[in-house]
Design an enzyme around this catalytic site. Structure first.
Site, short mmCIF file in Angstrom:
data_model
loop_
_atom_site.label_atom_id
_atom_site.label_comp_id
_atom_site.label_asym_id
_atom_site.label_seq_id
_atom_site.Cartn_x
_atom_site.Cartn_y
_atom_site.Cartn_z
N HIS A 247 2.84 -0.02 2.74
CA HIS A 247 3.36 0.97 3.48
C HIS A 247 1.93 0.97 4.29
O HIS A 247 1.58 0.18 5.87
CB HIS A 247 3.07 1.95 2.85
CG HIS A 247 3.21 3.82 2.47
ND1 HIS A 247 4.01 4.06 4.10
CD2 HIS A 247 2.94 4.76 2.27
CE1 HIS A 247 4.11 4.97 3.86
NE2 HIS A 247 2.77 5.10 3.15
N ASP B 41 8.15 -0.17 6.21
CA ASP B 41 7.68 0.40 5.45
C ASP B 41 8.18 0.86 4.42
O ASP B 41 9.17 2.04 4.38
CB ASP B 41 7.15 2.02 6.28
CG ASP B 41 6.46 2.65 5.39
OD1 ASP B 41 5.89 3.27 4.11
OD2 ASP B 41 5.47 3.03 6.15
N SER C 225 -0.41 8.06 5.67
CA SER C 225 0.22 8.11 5.69
C SER C 225 0.01 9.66 5.77
O SER C 225 0.46 10.06 6.60
CB SER C 225 0.17 7.61 3.21
OG SER C 225 1.80 8.47 3.13
#
Length: 801
Positions: free
Chosen positions: A741, A674, A578
């Site tokens: 994610h 995502d 991330s």
């Protein structure tokens, strides 16, 4: 005694007698307007209180602090209110649900924010935890009270009735932040959703997931209709600091439920009642099922705080989370371990009772030795940080509820003993190391504390190889959001877990991490809010100071790791998830330049392909966020020179432009769907005021045909962004079709029997093939919903669907 002293003594005695007379003899029935009437300089404030329902709300409460504004200062503050309808909520923000004298305030830790719940939080109108204020003691001794919208300074002590009522004067009306204007002005009805309250408070994710997954929360809420309940909730950090000998994992499911019930009293007690409790030995809900005398708590007042002794641990109440008859919820500093399960601790260690459960390891961000899901599953940007768009109404675009939904999902897997664990519970706990001399070189977290990392030494054939993983955790793009971040592990090492577990790509188990299990592994903690790329500071007249030193932190950590053996690495990998994946992209070539030319050095960015895409309203929300981050944190100097020479710095902060200029071999892992980007880039709350996308964002199976079409368009945009990279002969690529994610941090998505697969290869296998040049890897999964092995996140249970 002189006459002047006698007069002073007499006046004080009369005042105390007058205040005490304002309480009923049978119980503390507080008449706040009667008490305030003795102070003419507070008459305007008293009149405002009298025009609302607040005095009656306070009549049966105790252990309160009232922040009163003198007449001349109140008149200056009133024009700042947005409307007359804001007045009752502003006044509720002046009622702290905790007794705090001026002496108590001056004992606060200097320059540290202490969060206190106010009466506003009990109305249901305060979004998330906006019904709390932060108290800060400055080095000069002044105390500031801050909401997200304004602040005031404490002037003096007006009156006290110890442990029941404290009245302080402040220099300004405290303005409430954004409220839920659809919520009723009245007190919330019975049937409080306890899990929802804990999720909104943000620091009780583990407890919230435990309560929801075990079904105990529903039982607690049913008890609200009787004598009420008092709930003691350990913070996430309390779970993280459990002693290694206290292993909850080995308990059978019904025993785990007993431990949860041990945290609840079957009566409503406000904080003041606990402070003056007559019988210190209190039965719990667990007592009712096991018999009198068992599973009791010893509750006393020690050094100004409520102390709770279980016979195994001693805890204290640190915060009022919620207090509205018939429910009170208090944060406690320790997990309450009953002696009936864990034995008694004596001078020689463990005493009688049940033997200690066996020690094991815990997943990332979880309690040491407790089989629980991590407190922040992938730490995607914005989960615990306030991200505001440049346009729109400035509502939170936070995904804290989403993070907690993941916790609930994973916890349910844990409660079901027949389920295969989704995360690696056999990984070793690894100590936090603070960077040496970081403060001297200015390489510090947002609050000035030194940054940190967790290091696990390699062994065997991997002893000369290094894997560095940068954790995610979003960005902060405004002074309020960065100030709030300072009070979390993503802004201060004071809040970081002292131990952390390595699993997924960091696992030491060959069966779960076949190619990298025995390497030297480092998890780099993220505490700057700018993907390790800022270098500036902010300071204002209100003593707010923010240090954006991400670039310096990167350099300091690299210098320390080089001295520990990284400089002699034969093979090395820089990875990140991330916002940490974005940091990996930014520093990939820098990392390569630090190591020997003969070393094999590559990079892996997971869940980091953040797109500069129009949202459903036509705005570019992510561009606005990135613009603010780059400007506030001084990030331009860390971006690629070739890019900023002909494009705006904001554009050069997007992965697309960074990837095009990276020379080091790079592997990208991302989902074409995502969930963080769907929820915050494509359909952010600010662009969906009527929640038309809510069900779709919570569960991809609930998306309409038009919404699925829009998701396929988002996938097409991602693949278009990667069109040039697909021809990079040194690059690797794996794009899944799962609603998720990050995918490398967790064993269940990295490498296990039930992991997602493309062409019958797990992510770990595909990445290993690429890293060791066993084959070219550029895998793009078919469009949703074609892949039956996908691990799709579902969040609908949070909304009662």
């Amino acid at each position: 005694m002189g006459s002047s002293s006698l007069l002073l003594y007499s006046t004080h005695f009369t005042l105390v007698f007058f205040i005490l007379a304002s309480f009923s003899s049978s119980h503390f029935a507080l008449n706040i307007t009667s008490i305030l009437s003795a102070y003419p300089d507070l008459s305007d404030f008293t009149n405002l209180l009298s025009s609302t329902s607040i005095p009656s709300d306070l009549s049966l409460r105790s252990s309160l602090t009232l922040l009163a504004v003198p007449n001349h200062l109140l008149r200056l503050s009133l024009p700042r209110l947005h409307s007359s309808s804001s007045l009752p909520d502003a006044l509720r923000l002046h009622v702290l649900l905790q007794y705090l004298s001026l002496a108590d305030l001056r004992r606060l830790p200097p320059s540290t924010n202490t969060t206190i719940t106010t009466l506003l939080q009990t109305t249901g109108r305060a979004l998330n935890s906006n019904g709390a204020v932060n108290l800060t003691l400055s080095p000069t001794g002044s105390v500031t009270v801050r909401s997200l919208s304004s602040n005031a300074t404490v002037l003096s002590q007006i009156a006290t009735v110890p442990y029941n009522l404290s009245i302080l004067s402040v220099d300004s009306l405290i303005i409430p932040p954004n409220l839920d204007l659809t919520a009723s002005e009245n007190r919330p009805p019975l049937g409080l959703n306890i899990t929802r309250v804990l999720i909104d408070a943000r620091t009780f994710n583990v407890a919230a997931s435990m309560l929801a997954a075990s079904g105990v929360a529903a039982e607690f809420e049913a008890d609200e209709r009787g004598a009420g309940i008092t709930v003691f909730v350990p913070t996430d950090s309390a779970f993280a600091e459990l002693p290694a000998t206290e292993r909850l994992q080995s308990l059978p499911a019904e025993r785990k439920v007993v431990v949860l019930k041990y945290h609840v009293l079957h009566s409503y007690y406000p904080l003041g009642s606990l402070e003056s409790i007559v019988n210190p030995v209190q039965p719990t809900l667990a007592t009712e099922e096991s018999g009198a005398g068992r599973f009791t708590l010893n509750i006393t007042r020690v050094n100004g705080s409520v102390a709770i002794d279980t016979g195994v641990v001693q805890a204290s109440i640190t915060q009022t989370v919620f207090d509205q008859n018939p429910v009170s919820i208090f944060a406690v500093s320790r997990v309450l371990l009953p002696k009936d399960v864990f034995g008694v601790v004596g001078k020689g260690g463990r005493g009688g009772g049940a033997p200690a459960p066996e020690m094991g390891a815990a997943p990332e961000n979880s309690a040491a030795g407790v089989e629980v899901p991590p407190t922040q599953v992938v730490a995607p940007p914005g989960f615990h940080e306030e991200i505001r768009s440049g346009g729109g109404d400035g509502r939170r675009a936070s995904g804290g509820a989403v993070a907690s939904a993941i916790l609930i999902y994973l916890w349910r897997k844990w409660v079901d003993s027949s389920s295969k664990p989704l995360i690696d519970y056999n990984s070793h706990l690894v100590d936090l190391t603070l960077v040496r001399n970081a403060t001297d070189r200015g390489a510090v977290c947002l609050d000035g504390t030194p940054p940190g990392y967790h290091f696990q030494k390699g062994f065997g054939s991997g002893s000369n190889n290094w894997l560095l993983h940068i954790e995610g955790g979003g960005w902060c793009n405004s002074v309020p959001s960065c100030s709030a971040r300072m009070r979390s592990k993503h802004g201060s090492s004071n809040f970081m877990e002292h131990k952390d577990s390595f699993y997924g790509i960091l696992s030491h188990e060959q069966s779960q991490n076949p190619d990298f299990y025995n390497w030297n592994k480092v998890k780099i903690r993220y505490c700057d809010g700018g993907s390790f790329s800022g270098n500036s500071k902010y300071e204002d007249q209100n003593e707010t100071k923010l240090l954006f030193r991400g670039q310096l932190i990167w350099e300091a950590i690299m210098d320390e790791l080089l001295s520990m053996g990284l400089a002699n690495a034969g093979q090395a990998l820089l990875s990140g998830c991330s916002a940490g994946g974005l940091a990996t992209l930014i520093h990939c070539d820098d990392f390569r330049a630090l190591l020997p030319k003969v070393a094999t050095v590559k990079c892996l960015a997971d869940g980091a392909l953040f797109l500069d895409e129009e949202d459903i309203s036509g705005r570019r929300t992510m561009r606005s966020v990135y613009h603010d981050v780059v400007i506030l944190q001084g990030i331009e100097k860390s971006l690629q020179r070739d890019c900023v020479s002909h494009l705006k710095p904001t554009q050069c902060f997007f992965p697309k432009m960074i990837i095009e200029n990276i020379n080091t071999p790079l592997f990208l892992v991302n989902s074409a769907y995502d969930f963080w980007q769907i929820q915050h880039v494509l359909a952010p709350d600010t662009s969906d005021p009527h929640n038309a996308w809510l069900k779709c964002k919570m569960d991809i199976r609930d998306c309409s045909s038009n919404q699925i079409e829009r998701l396929q368009g988002f996938r097409a945009s991602m693949l278009k962004t990667l069109s040039s990279f697909q021809h990079n002969k040194d690059g690797g690529l794996l794009i899944t079709s799962c609603y998720i994610h990050c995918q490398t941090w967790m064993t269940s998505t990295w490498h296990s029997s039930n992991s997602p697969r493309i062409n019958n290869k797990t992510i770990a296998e595909a990445f290993g093939d690429w890293y060791f040049s066993r084959r070219e890897v550029k895998e793009i999964d078919c469009p949703y919903p074609c892949n039956p092995t996908c691990f799709n996140m579902v969040f609908s249970e949070l909304h009662g669907d």
